[in-house]
Design an enzyme around this catalytic site. Structure first.
Site, PDB file in Angstrom:
ATOM      1  N   SER A 158      -0.783  -7.469   8.584  1.00  0.00           N
ATOM      2  CA  SER A 158      -0.438  -7.901   9.973  1.00  0.00           C
ATOM      3  C   SER A 158      -0.057  -9.354   9.938  1.00  0.00           C
ATOM      4  O   SER A 158       0.538  -9.964   9.190  1.00  0.00           O
ATOM      5  CB  SER A 158      -1.074  -7.428  10.929  1.00  0.00           C
ATOM      6  OG  SER A 158      -0.423  -7.343  12.368  1.00  0.00           O
ATOM      7  N   ASP A 185       5.433   2.419  12.884  1.00  0.00           N
ATOM      8  CA  ASP A 185       4.545   1.204  13.406  1.00  0.00           C
ATOM      9  C   ASP A 185       5.283   0.884  14.729  1.00  0.00           C
ATOM     10  O   ASP A 185       6.655   0.636  14.835  1.00  0.00           O
ATOM     11  CB  ASP A 185       4.715   0.085  12.304  1.00  0.00           C
ATOM     12  CG  ASP A 185       3.940  -1.237  12.797  1.00  0.00           C
ATOM     13  OD1 ASP A 185       3.339  -1.221  13.996  1.00  0.00           O
ATOM     14  OD2 ASP A 185       3.441  -1.689  11.822  1.00  0.00           O
ATOM     15  N   HIS A 200       0.398   1.252  12.842  1.00  0.00           N
ATOM     16  CA  HIS A 200       0.071  -0.207  12.302  1.00  0.00           C
ATOM     17  C   HIS A 200      -1.282  -0.300  11.953  1.00  0.00           C
ATOM     18  O   HIS A 200      -2.238  -0.389  12.499  1.00  0.00           O
ATOM     19  CB  HIS A 200       0.229  -1.126  13.612  1.00  0.00           C
ATOM     20  CG  HIS A 200       0.169  -2.759  13.406  1.00  0.00           C
ATOM     21  ND1 HIS A 200       1.247  -3.243  12.729  1.00  0.00           N
ATOM     22  CD2 HIS A 200      -0.756  -3.649  13.460  1.00  0.00           C
ATOM     23  CE1 HIS A 200       0.823  -4.309  12.501  1.00  0.00           C
ATOM     24  NE2 HIS A 200      -0.384  -4.723  13.267  1.00  0.00           N
TER      25      HIS A 200
END
Length: 245
Positions: free
Chosen positions: A128, A184, A216
């Site tokens: 991320s 996601d 995610h």
């Protein structure tokens, strides 16, 4: 707080997994996502793999981002590598904040160089926001690193990374391995693929992997492929082999 103070504070939670063999000839810097910590990322990897991400000759370093105000949380302090106006590919980058993160990364890289690890034997990666930092590191801050991996990450459309690749002369760029969950909802899959395609157009070679039925999050498949990829781009060197004899 000065950069040196931030580094000293970060070192309190600078965790690393040493090589499982007798030599250390390469290093991986693995950056966590927003609101997380290096120790938590280690535990996440252990939970998924049932063991540490480890190699006979590679050290894995899991730093923790400094605690600082984070705009998407209405200014609440969080462990983040940099601030941003919103989690969107269309948002403008907070370049002043990014510059501070570059100093932190440069200090981490310098520490490895001082330990005798060549720059092309240092790989940067992350999940991320940590993946975004890895992309900034390998394609803007220091294009001599050995490789870049990014999971569930993206670059803003106006990213300084694209400006850097367009305007600065460079040789062969680090190989890139990107993963993105096809479900996601926080970082949309097309943000990741758009980032990869644009980097590819600018000379970056690598692979983009769409991970099926994945939100995610990290998945075992990603970590296994990362480990196999690292074995390819950071193979043992002669001294590693001789020390096994």
């Amino acid at each position: 707080m000065s950069v040196i103070q931030q580094i000293l504070k970060m070192k309190l939670t600078l965790k690393s997994i040493p090589p499982s063999g007798k030599t250390h000839s390469a290093t991986v810097l693995f950056f966590h996502g927003s609101g997380d910590t290096g120790p938590n990322l280690i535990e996440w990897v252990r939970f998924l793999l049932g063991k540490d991400l480890q190699s006979p000759h590679i050290k894995f370093v899991y730093p923790t981002a400094p605690l600082q105000p984070y705009t998407p949380l209405d200014g609440e302090k969080s462990h983040v590598w940099f601030d941003r106006k919103s989690i969107s590919i269309d948002a403008l980058e907070s370049r002043k904040s990014l510059a501070s993160s570059y100093e932190l990364v440069n200090d981490l890289i310098e520490a490895e160089l001082n330990n005798g690890i060549p720059i092309n034997r240092i790989v940067v990666g992350g999940f991320s926001m940590g993946g975004a930092l890895a992309l900034h590191t390998g394609y803007h801050v220091n294009t001599d690193v050995g490789g870049v991996f990014a999971c569930s990450a993206f670059l803003n459309r106006d990213s300084i990374v694209y400006e850097s690749l367009k305007n600065k002369p460079h040789g062969k760029l680090p190989e890139l391995l990107m993963f993105h969950g096809d479900r996601d909802t926080l970082v949309r899959p097309e943000w990741g693929s758009t980032t990869f395609n644009k980097l590819q157009e600018m000379g970056v070679e690598g692979e983009f992997v769409s991970v099926k039925n994945t939100l995610h999050e990290l998945k075992v498949k990603e970590l296994v492929q990362i480990q196999e990829w690292l074995a390819k781009i950071l193979p043992p060197i002669e001294s590693d082999v001789s020390n096994k004899l």
